[in-house]
Design an enzyme around this catalytic site. Structure first.
Site, PDB file in Angstrom:
ATOM      1  CE  LYS A  88      46.809  36.538  26.196  1.00  0.00           C
ATOM      2  NZ  LYS A  88      46.251  35.969  24.942  1.00  0.00           N
ATOM      3  CD  GLU A  97      45.195  30.360  36.454  1.00  0.00           C
ATOM      4  OE1 GLU A  97      45.591  29.900  37.518  1.00  0.00           O
ATOM      5  OE2 GLU A  97      45.884  30.335  35.414  1.00  0.00           O
ATOM      6  N   GLY A 105      37.651  33.420  24.968  1.00  0.00           N
ATOM      7  CA  GLY A 105      36.242  33.051  24.913  1.00  0.00           C
ATOM      8  C   GLY A 105      35.581  33.320  26.249  1.00  0.00           C
TER       9      GLY A 105
HETATM   10  N1  LIG Z   1      37.480  38.089  25.523  1.00  0.00           N
HETATM   11  C1  LIG Z   1      38.332  37.171  25.899  1.00  0.00           C
HETATM   12  O1  LIG Z   1      38.275  36.035  25.450  1.00  0.00           O
HETATM   13  C2  LIG Z   1      39.405  37.516  26.905  1.00  0.00           C
HETATM   14  C3  LIG Z   1      40.307  36.522  27.297  1.00  0.00           C
HETATM   15  C4  LIG Z   1      41.272  36.802  28.263  1.00  0.00           C
HETATM   16  C5  LIG Z   1      41.325  38.082  28.795  1.00  0.00           C
HETATM   17  N2  LIG Z   1      40.469  39.038  28.383  1.00  0.00           N
HETATM   18  C6  LIG Z   1      40.562  40.374  28.990  1.00  0.00           C
HETATM   19  O2  LIG Z   1      39.392  40.600  29.747  1.00  0.00           O
HETATM   20  C7  LIG Z   1      39.068  41.993  29.737  1.00  0.00           C
HETATM   21  C8  LIG Z   1      37.648  42.164  29.215  1.00  0.00           C
HETATM   22  O3  LIG Z   1      37.575  41.613  27.911  1.00  0.00           O
HETATM   23  P1  LIG Z   1      36.191  41.439  27.142  1.00  0.00           P
HETATM   24  O4  LIG Z   1      36.502  40.587  25.959  1.00  0.00           O
HETATM   25  O5  LIG Z   1      35.140  41.016  28.080  1.00  0.00           O
HETATM   26  O6  LIG Z   1      35.944  42.934  26.654  1.00  0.00           O
HETATM   27  P2  LIG Z   1      34.581  43.574  26.104  1.00  0.00           P
HETATM   28  O7  LIG Z   1      33.699  42.519  25.569  1.00  0.00           O
HETATM   29  O8  LIG Z   1      34.968  44.717  25.252  1.00  0.00           O
HETATM   30  O9  LIG Z   1      33.900  44.112  27.435  1.00  0.00           O
HETATM   31  C9  LIG Z   1      34.408  45.205  28.155  1.00  0.00           C
HETATM   32  C10 LIG Z   1      33.280  45.727  29.021  1.00  0.00           C
HETATM   33  O10 LIG Z   1      33.770  46.778  29.852  1.00  0.00           O
HETATM   34  C11 LIG Z   1      32.976  47.935  29.651  1.00  0.00           C
HETATM   35  N3  LIG Z   1      33.802  49.112  29.848  1.00  0.00           N
HETATM   36  C12 LIG Z   1      34.888  49.475  29.109  1.00  0.00           C
HETATM   37  N4  LIG Z   1      35.397  50.612  29.629  1.00  0.00           N
HETATM   38  C13 LIG Z   1      34.623  50.952  30.678  1.00  0.00           C
HETATM   39  C14 LIG Z   1      34.646  52.017  31.598  1.00  0.00           C
HETATM   40  N5  LIG Z   1      35.564  52.973  31.531  1.00  0.00           N
HETATM   41  N6  LIG Z   1      33.692  52.061  32.552  1.00  0.00           N
HETATM   42  C15 LIG Z   1      32.753  51.098  32.634  1.00  0.00           C
HETATM   43  N7  LIG Z   1      32.695  50.053  31.795  1.00  0.00           N
HETATM   44  C16 LIG Z   1      33.627  49.986  30.828  1.00  0.00           C
HETATM   45  C17 LIG Z   1      32.469  47.812  28.236  1.00  0.00           C
HETATM   46  O11 LIG Z   1      31.371  48.639  28.027  1.00  0.00           O
HETATM   47  P3  LIG Z   1      30.922  49.018  26.509  1.00  0.00           P
HETATM   48  O12 LIG Z   1      30.245  47.818  25.979  1.00  0.00           O
HETATM   49  O13 LIG Z   1      30.004  50.159  26.763  1.00  0.00           O
HETATM   50  O14 LIG Z   1      32.167  49.383  25.766  1.00  0.00           O
HETATM   51  C18 LIG Z   1      32.142  46.321  28.214  1.00  0.00           C
HETATM   52  O15 LIG Z   1      30.952  46.065  28.915  1.00  0.00           O
HETATM   53  C19 LIG Z   1      40.133  42.644  28.872  1.00  0.00           C
HETATM   54  O16 LIG Z   1      41.166  43.121  29.698  1.00  0.00           O
HETATM   55  C20 LIG Z   1      40.651  41.513  28.018  1.00  0.00           C
HETATM   56  O17 LIG Z   1      41.986  41.682  27.595  1.00  0.00           O
HETATM   57  C21 LIG Z   1      39.511  38.778  27.459  1.00  0.00           C
END
Ligand SMILES: NC(=O)c1ccc[n+]([C@@H]2O[C@H](COP(=O)([O-])OP(=O)(O)OC[C@H]3O[C@@H](n4cnc5c(N)ncnc54)[C@H](OP(=O)(O)O)[C@@H]3O)[C@@H](O)[C@H]2O)c1
Ligand SMILES: NC(=O)c1ccc[n+]([C@@H]2O[C@H](COP(=O)([O-])OP(=O)(O)OC[C@H]3O[C@@H](n4cnc5c(N)ncnc54)[C@H](OP(=O)(O)O)[C@@H]3O)[C@@H](O)[C@H]2O)c1
Lengths: 442, 442
Positions: free
Chosen positions: B205, B129, B302
């Site tokens: 998307k 979702e 967000g």
């Molecule tokens: N942010 C949004 O608003 C949003 C909205 C919809 C969907 N999404 C999706 O949700 C997912 C996460 O987004 P996010 O914004 O939360 O990203 P983020 O803030 O960059 O967080 C990613 C997390 O995963 C960790 N990580 C990355 N690679 C890893 C690995 N190989 N092993 C272990 N940990 C790892 C990162 O660690 P480090 O800090 O050490 O890099 C960080 O803690 C993505 O697929 C994104 O497209 C995000």
């Protein structure tokens, strides 16, 4: 593949739509759901007329028992209307172990508590997606999509007839009665539009949404309801000048452990997404503490849009039946807080107000009004005093003009006292117009 | 009460939001769902930094195996990002019988077929979702609420960053680069906004929405994608004059057994509900044959809005686990048609066009352009020829002006041929600007 047998009671606008989709989209529904839904029988009290979707003879039931006594029928779809008859039908079905789908908001708003508690006791599911906002899947959104949220406010345009009328009044500057007549001629308003016009229909729907949002039962008779019968073009246009658009809004919000539920003509900032919802469309705005503002928009009525929601419930319940889901944890009722909700009293409403006083055009009037406001700690946000002469008054035939005051947030109690005092002091020459404004101040 | 154990991998923006809600709303979730969700462990690759929602030591995992090898963990929530790592993680979880929730649209759009087919084979559910439109429960709406509909068209604003930029360009008349810089400073655009700006994120998307709407798999590389990098204020304002607002739209529709999927800057009639969706908000319009037009609006990104959707999936899957649902008919994949979908080729697009030619201000130019249009059977709906001098050309230093033509529906093939011919004949002095218009003609 599991076959789910469905019986329909009531073969009118919605019933015909449901039968049509179940028959014409049989294959699509099998592909999407993995179950086969079989429309077994339809009962309606009079088969001697023509129907938009005529049924073959073997699908017609000539007594209610052909549905309720048929052990093969898994789901009964109630599409009659009213309260007494469907209440008896639905409770009978629940007792017989049949799941129920209904579009009947009047029944659920007024007798929902009985129905849901009985259903919970018997482990029966009640689908009612179609009861609120027709084709818009708002029940599912609240129940599942937004499950992680505490709902801060849920409000919207839940009646297409009144929204059509208000939209026309605004755009074509016509008055209420002539637009209503037009809407009836075009089929956008029923021959007897009372429950739409007086706000009851929207109140039924917001009662259901509030129950679901706050997890308990609501005493329908305690909801504050005001219709659009007295809406005046002058207020629509004066509000517009202040940057507000008039809508019949149904509102529920929670504060201090109470739920405030009300339906009334409401000014919304013209830039608000709901202010732009025109004609027969419905829209619901949900404010959740995690998700922020979300809005759901679509057709709130009509044969196929409403049937679309009825069928989503049939599929959902049908899948559960096919999966042999146990009954222990399915939340069948809206009553997840397991209590009656207490409603905020009208006098405790706390909102902004648009007030139109009708006053003689003489010096000192605004000062007198402002003095009363100050006395009741009501803070003024904007004033429009108009040249527009409404009539003449008194011996000297003084001009009578509208004096509009937009307040900051105030308590209804203080507002009512202030109006009363202003009218008693004869500062005004006509009854004051009060329209609540939904425009949260930070 | 059944307890469902959850492990999270990736502790960034979304991960922190999910952990916060699971902990802070434990009681609400129990009441609403009838199950107890226990956040057992979180793994992220680096715990040596500060987090918005700090976790107690016992919840921290220092190796991935602490999650994947823990037999008590029922649901793994993948919140890392990228493709390679999460692909390996998710397929491993599926093979180990763990259900998966992810917000990763890139992965699902580019490797969804592998993931969903494997999940189906193993009877595992994938919740996604949050992967489309953040907090808006659009996946559930399509899958369940609108199950009775054949989807005629689904389109929307699926990227908040680009919508923020376009809104600012329109309202403040600033150019692309300065607004982008501002957005980055305010945190509305990432340090590397490439995937947002060039349309890839919106394409991920719409690929997911199209798969779900049409029930099959889509070859992501076949989707037509154009970003907003080259959007020019001149076109935004000329379009406005014609009654259109520029949005980065993601569009999917079905015709002749093919699915047309495209992402590009698009003119929408300014009165269209999507044209009024401003700033970082997302909105999806779904046209179903039963329900008509419906729209879903809210925050597309967000921490908490996205977490709201992640948790709706955890609850949903958790309830199935608790109910001991059999695996036979749960539709785990988007593949209800059990096939690959074929995509319409760009040259077969059939839509309306806004074309801005840059021409010398001499007599006969419009006639020459119109002649080429006639040759390719392109019908002209509106023309704006502007006094506005862009530059000077040729020996006589003739004024160069914009000539804007809005066409009726035409094939992309014919449009491209016409532009090529007009440019080859040197009627224009600069490259022609082409912007597609989404405005169905009846
Ligand atoms: N942010 C949004 O608003 C949003 C909205 C919809 C969907 N999404 C999706 O949700 C997912 C996460 O987004 P996010 O914004 O939360 O990203 P983020 O803030 O960059 O967080 C990613 C997390 O995963 C960790 N990580 C990355 N690679 C890893 C690995 N190989 N092993 C272990 N940990 C790892 C990162 O660690 P480090 O800090 O050490 O890099 C960080 O803690 C993505 O697929 C994104 O497209 C995000
Ligand atoms: N229409 C909409 O767009 C819409 C949208 C949302 C929800 N709903 C709700 O859906 C329900 C049905 O609405 P509708 O518009 O389909 O109403 P309708 O067109 O008036 O149809 C009602 C049907 O039920 C039959 N009926 C009434 N009482 C009966 C009884 N005691 N025994 C057997 N049959 C009986 C009627 O028969 P006769 O023809 O003989 O009277 C008619 O076939 C109502 O609860 C309504 O509030 C309607």
């Amino acid at each position: 593949m599991k076959q789910i047998n469905v019986g329909i009671v009531g073969y009118g606008v919605v019933g015909n739509g449901v039968a049509r989709i179940l028959e014409e989209k049989k294959e699509l529904l099998i592909k999407k759901s993995g179950i086969q839904i079989n429309l077994k029988k339809v009962f309606t009290r009079n088969w001697n007329k023509s129907f938009p979707y005529p049924l073959p003879e073997e699908k017609k039931a000539y007594s209610l028992e052909e549905i309720t006594e048929d052990k093969d029928i898994d789901i009964v779809v109630e599409l009659t209307g009213g309260i007494e008859f469907p209440y008896n039908l639905i409770t009978e079905c629940i007792k017989k172990g049949k799941h129920v789908v209904t579009a009947n908001k009047a029944l659920l708003a007024e007798k929902g508590k009985d129905v849901f508690l009985l259903a919970e006791e018997k482990g029966i599911r009640i689908g009612f997606e179609a009861a609120v906002a027709g084709g818009i899947p708002i029940i599912r959104a609240l129940r599942e999509g937004l499950v992680a949220n505490s709902i801060e406010r849920i409000y919207g345009i839940l009646n297409g007839t009144t929204n059509y009328i208000l939209t026309k009044m605004l755009k074509e500057k016509k008055d209420f009665n002539s637009v209503l007549k037009e809407a009836q001629e075009l089929g956008y308003a029923e021959a007897d539009p009372t429950l739409d016009i007086n706000g009851t229909d929207a109140a039924h729907k917001i009662a259901i949404l509030a129950s679901l949002s706050y997890g308990g039962f609501i005493d329908f008779s305690g909801i504050y309801v005001e219709g659009i019968e007295k809406v005046n073009n002058l207020d629509i246009s004066l509000g517009r000048e202040l940057g507000y658009t008039l809508k019949l809004l149904a509102i529920a919000k929670s504060h201090n452990g109470e739920i405030e539920v009300r339906v009334h003509p409401t000014f919304l900032p013209s830039e608000h997404p709901l202010a732009k919802v025109d004609g027969v469309y419905n829209a619901v705005m949900v404010e959740g503490d995690s998700v922020g503002e979300t809005m759901f928009y679509g057709k709130g009525a009509g044969s196929l849009p409403t049937a679309s929601s009825v069928i989503s419930d049939i599929v959902d319940i049908g899948k559960s039946i096919a999966l042999g889901v146990g009954r222990e944890i399915e939340v069948t009722s809206m009553n997840w807080e397991h209590k009656d909700l207490s409603l905020t009293k009208v006098s405790d409403f706390y909102t902004r107000y648009y007030l139109r006083f009708t006053v003689p055009d003489v010096t000192g009037v605004l000062a007198r009004v402002a003095a009363v406001f100050a006395k009741y700690s009501i803070s003024i946000a904007a004033v429009i005093q108009k040249e527009k002469v409404l009539s003449f008054t008194g011996e000297k035939k003084e001009k009578v003009v509208p004096l509009v005051i937009l307040t900051h947030t105030a308590s209804e109690n203080n507002i009512q006292k202030a109006i009363k005092e202003i009218e008693q002091e004869k500062i005004t020459v006509e009854k004051t117009v009060l329209i609540r404004v939904e425009d949260e101040e930070i």
